[in-house]
Write an enzyme that holds these catalytic residues in place. Structure first.
Site, short mmCIF file in Angstrom:
data_model
loop_
_atom_site.label_atom_id
_atom_site.label_comp_id
_atom_site.label_asym_id
_atom_site.label_seq_id
_atom_site.Cartn_x
_atom_site.Cartn_y
_atom_site.Cartn_z
N VAL A 91 -4.67 2.90 -1.45
CA VAL A 91 -5.93 2.84 -1.68
C VAL A 91 -6.70 3.73 -0.63
O VAL A 91 -6.14 3.90 0.54
CB VAL A 91 -6.57 1.42 -1.53
N GLU A 92 -7.94 4.00 -1.00
CA GLU A 92 -8.73 4.55 -0.02
C GLU A 92 -9.86 3.75 0.55
O GLU A 92 -10.31 4.11 1.81
CB GLU A 92 -9.56 5.62 -0.70
#
Length: 382
Positions: A91-92
């Protein structure tokens, strides 16, 4: 806007096309039954999409679901978080709830500073979303600072801000007023957004607008007056909740044409101290539901409004977000409704037996004891 027999308003707000920064409200659910919304002539048709329905479907007792009323999806049981590196790499952005995840009351949960520093060092965007409406974003910024955390105001999204942002997204008329059953955070965010308001908590110096200290003296023939220009009632957590506010808000919602009923959240309990759970904003919202026989539009978690707002503001792909929270019916459902990965921490409201109860249908992707497990699990897997 032409008068409609009844209206059906969306359960989610989505970003408009790239040529406009406004939001468009879709129409899959009826939740407010605003039969007379057309009286607000300055509502923008582009900001508020309306679908006509039979008037028989639009009675106070059949007010449709509030924005959090999504169907929970059936999925496999949550798995313990065993590979933190894998989740972090996938994920970012991490969205964190605050109460029960970052702190309890005014006490920081162990290991939080180190965990946030580690995630930032890996280039992760951090966002903090709380249903607690007692403070504005600026006030929450000061709380983070007091606790020794370096968090930018732009990274903080409280339900107090969400209420003001929602009113802006639908072009709520500036000549209309907002009656607030809640605390200072809502008032400050409404003021920053340029809306007129009345109500709120007790004022220490003057009793102008604030209704926390007002009482009703009942006597034969007594009629309580209310402002006919109130176009929305916003209800949040309120330690100064009283009968005056209940009656005033009830009169506005029931008697002012098209008056909106907005809840910042419906949390059953909250952490005012680290010693026990306290009755949450849902108890105040419930009182107004009971007296008006109306269901509110909920702008806080698990409504998708804030998720859509965040995705639009930061340009985030929802599949690249992990929602981290301690509540199943708000935090985890918020993440699932938004199409995000979800991590439950057991440092707040939800314990393992609640998660694994046969009666619980909300299953996060992963669970762990607290967010600092990111550090210990990472060390163990190296």
């Amino acid at each position: 806007m032409a008068t409609k027999a009844a209206v059906s308003v969306a359960a989610s707000v989505t970003a408009a096309s790239s040529s406009s920064s406004k939001f468009v409200i879709n129409t899959p659910h009826r939740f407010l039954c605003l039969k007379r919304l057309s009286s607000f002539s300055s509502f923008s048709a582009s900001a508020l999409a309306i679908k006509c329905t039979s008037i028989s479907n639009c009675s106070p007792n059949k007010s449709a679901r509030s924005m959090e009323g999504f169907t929970t999806r059936t999925k496999a049981s949550a798995q313990p978080l065993e590979n933190a590196d894998e989740l972090i790499a996938s994920v970012e952005t991490f969205i964190f709830d605050c109460d029960g995840v970052i702190w309890k009351g005014d006490k920081l949960i162990d290991g939080v500073p180190e965990t946030l520093d580690m995630l930032r060092s890996k280039g992760k965007r951090l966002v903090f979303v709380t249903n607690n409406s007692t403070k504005s974003r600026k006030q929450y910024g000061k709380k983070f600072e007091t606790l020794g955390l370096n968090v930018n105001e732009e990274e903080i999204f409280a339900s107090s801000f969400a209420a003001a942002a929602y009113l802006k997204s639908i072009n709520f008329p500036k000549d209309k007023k907002v009656y607030v059953i809640g605390e200072d955070g809502i008032l400050k965010e409404l003021e920053l957004a340029g809306f007129q308001y009345l109500g709120g908590p007790v004022c220490k110096y003057f009793n102008l607008h604030e209704d926390g200290g007002k009482k009703i003296e009942l006597k034969p023939g007594f009629l309580m007056e209310h402002d006919k220009d109130v176009g929305a009632v916003v209800v949040g957590f309120d330690r100064y909740f009283n009968y005056y506010k209940v009656q005033y808000g009830t009169l506005c919602i029931r008697e002012n044409p098209g008056c909106l009923f907005i809840a910042t959240n419906r949390d059953a309990v909250t952490h005012l101290t680290d010693a026990q759970e306290w009755a949450g904003g849902g108890s105040m919202v419930g009182a107004i539901c009971g007296s008006t026989q109306r269901e509110p539009l909920v702008v806080g978690k698990p409504s998708t409004f804030m998720m859509d707002y965040l995705a639009n503001k930061f340009g985030i792909l929802k599949s690249q977000i992990c929602m981290v929270g301690d509540r199943l019916d708000t935090d985890i459902l918020f993440g699932q409704n938004g199409g995000c990965k979800t991590l439950l921490v057991l440092s707040g409201v939800t314990n393992l037996s609640m998660l694994q109860s046969p009666s619980n249908s909300i299953q996060p992707d992963f669970y762990t004891n607290k967010i600092s497990d990111f550090l210990s699990i990472k060390t163990a897997t190296v």
